[in-house]
Write a protein that holds these residues in place. Structure first.
Motif, PDB file in Angstrom:
ATOM      1  N   CYS A 115       0.847  -1.207   0.000  1.00  0.00           N
ATOM      2  CA  CYS A 115       0.000   0.000   0.000  1.00  0.00           C
ATOM      3  C   CYS A 115       0.877   1.250   0.000  1.00  0.00           C
ATOM      4  O   CYS A 115       1.901   1.295   0.675  1.00  0.00           O
ATOM      5  N   LYS A 116       0.466   2.274  -0.760  1.00  0.00           N
ATOM      6  CA  LYS A 116       1.260   3.498  -0.867  1.00  0.00           C
ATOM      7  C   LYS A 116       0.517   4.760  -0.440  1.00  0.00           C
ATOM      8  O   LYS A 116       1.047   5.861  -0.564  1.00  0.00           O
ATOM      9  N   THR A 117      -0.723   4.620   0.028  1.00  0.00           N
ATOM     10  CA  THR A 117      -1.565   5.820   0.173  1.00  0.00           C
ATOM     11  C   THR A 117      -1.298   6.687   1.409  1.00  0.00           C
ATOM     12  O   THR A 117      -1.803   7.803   1.477  1.00  0.00           O
ATOM     13  N   GLU A 118      -0.519   6.161   2.371  1.00  0.00           N
ATOM     14  CA  GLU A 118      -0.304   6.970   3.595  1.00  0.00           C
ATOM     15  C   GLU A 118       0.218   8.358   3.262  1.00  0.00           C
ATOM     16  O   GLU A 118      -0.130   9.335   3.924  1.00  0.00           O
ATOM     17  N   HIS A 119       1.057   8.449   2.245  1.00  0.00           N
ATOM     18  CA  HIS A 119       1.668   9.752   1.955  1.00  0.00           C
ATOM     19  C   HIS A 119       1.418  10.211   0.514  1.00  0.00           C
ATOM     20  O   HIS A 119       2.205  10.962  -0.037  1.00  0.00           O
ATOM     21  N   ILE A 120       0.307   9.753  -0.069  1.00  0.00           N
ATOM     22  CA  ILE A 120      -0.068  10.265  -1.394  1.00  0.00           C
ATOM     23  C   ILE A 120      -0.856  11.559  -1.204  1.00  0.00           C
ATOM     24  O   ILE A 120      -1.858  11.599  -0.496  1.00  0.00           O
ATOM     25  N   SER A 121      -0.375  12.605  -1.845  1.00  0.00           N
ATOM     26  CA  SER A 121      -1.034  13.903  -1.754  1.00  0.00           C
ATOM     27  C   SER A 121      -2.299  13.867  -2.611  1.00  0.00           C
ATOM     28  O   SER A 121      -2.272  13.454  -3.760  1.00  0.00           O
ATOM     29  N   ILE A 122      -3.420  14.282  -2.023  1.00  0.00           N
ATOM     30  CA  ILE A 122      -4.700  14.294  -2.742  1.00  0.00           C
ATOM     31  C   ILE A 122      -4.746  15.504  -3.684  1.00  0.00           C
ATOM     32  O   ILE A 122      -4.244  16.588  -3.346  1.00  0.00           O
ATOM     33  N   HIS A 123      -5.353  15.325  -4.847  1.00  0.00           N
ATOM     34  CA  HIS A 123      -5.459  16.399  -5.850  1.00  0.00           C
ATOM     35  C   HIS A 123      -5.938  17.704  -5.191  1.00  0.00           C
ATOM     36  O   HIS A 123      -6.954  17.727  -4.506  1.00  0.00           O
ATOM     37  N   GLY A 124      -5.199  18.776  -5.427  1.00  0.00           N
ATOM     38  CA  GLY A 124      -5.573  20.080  -4.851  1.00  0.00           C
ATOM     39  C   GLY A 124      -4.854  20.405  -3.558  1.00  0.00           C
ATOM     40  O   GLY A 124      -4.927  21.536  -3.072  1.00  0.00           O
ATOM     41  N   ASN A 125      -4.150  19.413  -2.993  1.00  0.00           N
ATOM     42  CA  ASN A 125      -3.544  19.594  -1.660  1.00  0.00           C
ATOM     43  C   ASN A 125      -2.612  20.806  -1.582  1.00  0.00           C
ATOM     44  O   ASN A 125      -1.763  21.014  -2.440  1.00  0.00           O
ATOM     45  N   GLN A 126      -2.822  21.600  -0.539  1.00  0.00           N
ATOM     46  CA  GLN A 126      -1.936  22.711  -0.191  1.00  0.00           C
ATOM     47  C   GLN A 126      -1.765  22.707   1.315  1.00  0.00           C
ATOM     48  O   GLN A 126      -2.692  22.330   2.038  1.00  0.00           O
ATOM     49  N   PRO A 127      -0.616  23.162   1.810  1.00  0.00           N
ATOM     50  CA  PRO A 127      -0.476  23.276   3.270  1.00  0.00           C
ATOM     51  C   PRO A 127      -1.545  24.226   3.816  1.00  0.00           C
ATOM     52  O   PRO A 127      -1.796  25.285   3.242  1.00  0.00           O
ATOM     53  N   THR A 128      -2.177  23.819   4.909  1.00  0.00           N
ATOM     54  CA  THR A 128      -3.252  24.613   5.514  1.00  0.00           C
ATOM     55  C   THR A 128      -2.834  26.060   5.760  1.00  0.00           C
ATOM     56  O   THR A 128      -3.622  26.980   5.575  1.00  0.00           O
ATOM     57  N   THR A 129      -1.577  26.255   6.150  1.00  0.00           N
ATOM     58  CA  THR A 129      -1.105  27.605   6.505  1.00  0.00           C
ATOM     59  C   THR A 129      -1.105  28.564   5.316  1.00  0.00           C
ATOM     60  O   THR A 129      -1.100  29.771   5.485  1.00  0.00           O
ATOM     61  N   THR A 130      -1.119  28.026   4.084  1.00  0.00           N
ATOM     62  CA  THR A 130      -1.053  28.892   2.902  1.00  0.00           C
ATOM     63  C   THR A 130      -2.441  29.238   2.362  1.00  0.00           C
ATOM     64  O   THR A 130      -2.570  29.901   1.340  1.00  0.00           O
ATOM     65  N   ILE A 131      -3.488  28.778   3.047  1.00  0.00           N
ATOM     66  CA  ILE A 131      -4.843  28.883   2.480  1.00  0.00           C
ATOM     67  C   ILE A 131      -5.622  30.047   3.083  1.00  0.00           C
ATOM     68  O   ILE A 131      -5.649  30.238   4.301  1.00  0.00           O
ATOM     69  N   ASP A 132      -6.265  30.819   2.220  1.00  0.00           N
ATOM     70  CA  ASP A 132      -7.135  31.912   2.645  1.00  0.00           C
ATOM     71  C   ASP A 132      -8.571  31.402   2.643  1.00  0.00           C
ATOM     72  O   ASP A 132      -9.234  31.380   1.606  1.00  0.00           O
ATOM     73  N   ARG A 133      -9.053  30.982   3.807  1.00  0.00           N
ATOM     74  CA  ARG A 133     -10.401  30.400   3.879  1.00  0.00           C
ATOM     75  C   ARG A 133     -11.500  31.457   3.803  1.00  0.00           C
ATOM     76  O   ARG A 133     -12.678  31.130   3.775  1.00  0.00           O
ATOM     77  N   GLU A 134     -11.108  32.726   3.782  1.00  0.00           N
ATOM     78  CA  GLU A 134     -12.097  33.796   3.568  1.00  0.00           C
ATOM     79  C   GLU A 134     -12.515  33.812   2.089  1.00  0.00           C
ATOM     80  O   GLU A 134     -13.584  34.300   1.749  1.00  0.00           O
TER      81      GLU A 134
END
Length: 527
Positions: free
Chosen positions: A396-415
């Protein structure tokens, strides 16, 4: 993720390693797991991805405080690990959410602080932060509209919060990027078997063209959630009940009922369940219930007693009392709980752990489980197929597969409401810049644009108004009346993209209005 490319992949593949029936969290997770291990993988979904239970959750990525109280430590530990991995792999959709438990007796604060400290410890290095006891004054500061009469103290703890159907679409995109073939609006109408009564494939029907295709495969996986029993009827001569559907409902209110970034958690309601009031897309989602349902449907309807229960509980804990007239949307979802060994257990006592079993025909079926643990469920399903000698062994390889669209939470403007698209945001903005029409809002009160509808149809396999307004953008879940008011506009955009005529548009609008009525309380239903 384009339908034309998926259909071409379907026609070019004579045999599959893995065939998955069902496009909810478990099915999509399994498609990603199988494809990332290098197996030739196809998933078919009868309606739209995440149409059922997987778009109707409480929007929490959590270990399950209630399961800890029930002593199900292994489930909690597993879910907390998966919560941490989801925050790393899908940071654009999963965020760290603070919850406050208000206490109305002297011992509650100490009791919950101790319990939640154990909860934090079980998360280990993937903990989202420490739980702590807070004063009455601090509790009111964090929850300005909490009921103050009798309030003694509070406890703050951290858990995860997410957008469920958006995550489902992004998992689907990731699976396609890893080589899987995914088809929505494709229904399994029969199971193909050999002379030894072993399942060797499925017969599928394209719901739009009526075409039938036979798919041959080595491992056939039934991940149809509350519709498990229907597939088992195609599979078994002797039929037994594999799942018990339990219904949970949620009411959606304006943010003014809880004007805070903190969520409210009520640990003990009159029916013994936990109730949450969670900020979500600038609204408040309040739920849930746990009601045993005898029959299941694609569009479950909230029962009157469930609506009254959620309203009454919310009124007890909020100083600004929500009424029926304040409900912007009500949505119901069915949990596909694994049927208990003993009859008569209440649904809140049935374990949320998943169960995988293999029929005499070789069909592999998954029941139970929760959104948070979708990745582990998928890993266990493919490992089971390997142990049954249906697939050659691969890790299995999914533990560290980045999901499409993934960005670090700290870089996201949720507004900015576009945050749900993560790394696709520049592409949506480019679409908006193509013409003034593309950046036009669908509804004056909401920021969703025509470009988002076009994006959903071109790159996310949306085919109907429901696909767009329920699961690609979440307007039906946030404000049912607003969704109905823009339904014709959305239908015309889809028709232009897909080449449909006026009759299709009118039929779509009528279907969507009928569906949206299920999201409105009785006295506010549309004619």
């Amino acid at each position: 993720m384009k339908l034309s490319e998926q259909l071409s992949k379907l026609k070019q593949t004579p045999e599959w390693d893995v065939i998955i029936i069902g496009g909810g969290a478990s099915g999509l997770g399994t498609a990603l797991d199988a494809a990332s291990r290098g197996y030739k993988t196809i998933l078919v979904e009868a309606v739209d991805f995440a149409k059922g239970t997987s778009s109707r959750s409480t929007k929490l990525v959590h270990g399950g405080v209630r399961y800890l109280e029930q002593g199900d430590v292994s489930l909690v530990r597993e879910a907390l690990k998966e919560r941490g991995l989801l925050a790393e792999n899908a940071g654009h959709l999963v965020k760290n959410q603070s919850f406050v438990i208000p206490n109305y007796n002297w011992w509650g604060g100490y009791f919950y602080t101790v319990g939640l400290t154990i909860y934090d410890m079980l998360a280990g290095r993937l903990s989202l932060g420490k739980s702590k006891y807070i004063s009455k004054k601090k509790t009111i500061e964090l929850l300005p509209t909490v009921e103050q009469k009798g309030l003694v103290s509070g406890v703050v703890y951290q858990d995860g919060q997410f957008d469920d159907s958006r995550l489902a679409i992004n998992i689907a995109q990731t699976a396609v990027e890893k080589g899987a073939c995914l088809l929505n609006y494709t229904k399994v109408v029969n199971l193909l078997k050999d002379n030894n009564n072993q399942v060797t494939g499925v017969q599928i029907k394209d719901q739009e063209t009526g075409e039938l295709h036979d798919l041959k495969g080595k491992a056939i996986i039934n991940a149809t959630g509350v519709f498990t029993n229907a597939i088992m009827k195609l599979n078994d001569t002797v039929y037994k009940k594999y799942i018990v559907p339990s219904q949970g409902i949620h009411l959606v209110f304006d943010k003014s009922f809880l004007p805070s970034d903190h969520a409210l958690m009520i640990p003990k309601t009159s029916d013994g369940r936990v109730l949450f009031a969670v900020p979500w897309h600038d609204k408040i989602v309040v739920g849930t219930t746990d009601t045993l349902i005898k029959s299941h449907s694609l569009e479950p309807i909230a029962l009157e007693k469930e609506i009254e229960f959620v309203l009454e509980t919310a009124q007890r804990f909020l100083a600004k009392k929500p009424t029926r007239a304040d409900v912007l949307s009500v949505f119901a979802g069915l949990r596909p709980l694994a049927a208990p060994e003993k009859e008569g257990k209440s649904t809140k006592e049935v374990s949320r752990s998943h169960k995988i079993f293999v029929s005499d025909t070789g069909l592999i079926t998954i029941t139970g489980g929760k959104w948070t643990t979708y990745r582990k469920i998928a890993e266990d399903i493919i490992d089971k197929a390997i142990s049954e000698k249906k697939l050659p062994k691969k890790e299995c390889k999914t533990e560290h597969i980045s999901i499409h669209g993934n960005q670090p939470t700290t870089t996201i403007d949720r507004e900015n409401h576009l945050y749900i698209y993560g790394t696709d945001i520049p592409k949506i903005l480019a679409l908006q810049n193509e013409s003034p029409a593309m950046s036009e809002k669908l509804h004056p009160d909401y920021d969703y644009t025509i470009a988002e509808v076009v994006w959903a149809v071109r790159y996310e396999m949306a085919r109907t108004i429901d696909d767009v307004l329920s699961r690609r953008v979440r307007l039906l879940f946030l404000d049912a009346r607003a969704a109905v008011s823009v339904s014709e506009k959305v239908a015309r955009i889809i028709a232009k993209e897909l080449g449909h005529d006026e009759a299709w548009i009118q039929d779509q609008v009528a279907q969507f209005k009928a569906l949206a009525n299920g999201f409105l309380l009785t006295e506010f239903k549309l004619n």
